[in-house]
Design a protein around this motif. Structure first.
Motif, short mmCIF file in Angstrom:
data_model
loop_
_atom_site.label_atom_id
_atom_site.label_comp_id
_atom_site.label_asym_id
_atom_site.label_seq_id
_atom_site.Cartn_x
_atom_site.Cartn_y
_atom_site.Cartn_z
N ARG A 169 0.87 -0.69 -0.07
CA ARG A 169 -0.15 -0.16 0.47
C ARG A 169 1.08 1.53 0.15
N SER A 170 2.04 1.02 0.28
CA SER A 170 3.07 2.19 0.41
C SER A 170 3.47 2.97 -0.42
N ARG A 171 3.95 1.64 -1.72
CA ARG A 171 4.24 2.04 -2.47
C ARG A 171 2.91 2.23 -4.01
N GLN A 172 1.79 1.97 -3.71
CA GLN A 172 0.90 2.42 -4.36
C GLN A 172 0.08 3.25 -4.80
N SER A 173 0.85 4.05 -2.87
CA SER A 173 -0.15 5.49 -2.21
C SER A 173 1.09 6.46 -2.98
N TYR A 174 2.18 6.57 -2.99
CA TYR A 174 4.02 7.30 -3.49
C TYR A 174 4.49 6.54 -4.25
N LYS A 175 4.21 7.39 -5.65
CA LYS A 175 5.59 7.21 -6.47
C LYS A 175 6.50 8.41 -6.42
N PRO A 176 7.98 7.45 -6.03
CA PRO A 176 8.82 8.67 -6.08
C PRO A 176 9.52 9.27 -7.17
#
Length: 101
Positions: free
Chosen positions: A35-42
């Protein structure tokens, strides 16, 4: 079990520190929860992982300091945990601020 609090906080702090070290060494963006990877993509995942590892290592010091204090006094250890957690999370937001502007 007189030192139960100190042992538990020490283990928790060490586990967080180990996770931060793993993040800093691998710089692999996939080590984050899904979920962290999906919510923000640096834009620069390797740099983001290095900065995030610094923040997690900083926050992991809070339970470690609390564990050390808990050897002497449990009430003081809880106060140290709360105060240092607030301080380190505030410092962590300052470190990560550039990624969210």
């Amino acid at each position: 079990m007189e030192y139960g609090y100190s042992i538990l906080m020490g283990i928790f702090g060490a586990a967080l520190l180990l996770y931060a070290g793993l993040m800093a060494l691998t710089k692999d963006y996939k080590i984050l929860p899904f979920r962290s990877r999906q919510s923000y993509k640096p834009k620069d995942p390797k740099r983001y992982m290095t900065q995030l590892a610094k923040v997690i290592a900083l926050v992991s010091l809070s339970p470690v300091l609390s564990a050390i204090t808990g050897i002497f006094n449990v009430i003081a250890a809880v106060i140290v945990l709360i105060v240092t957690m607030v301080l380190f999370i505030w410092l962590g937001t300052k470190i990560m601020k550039e990624f969210f502007e």
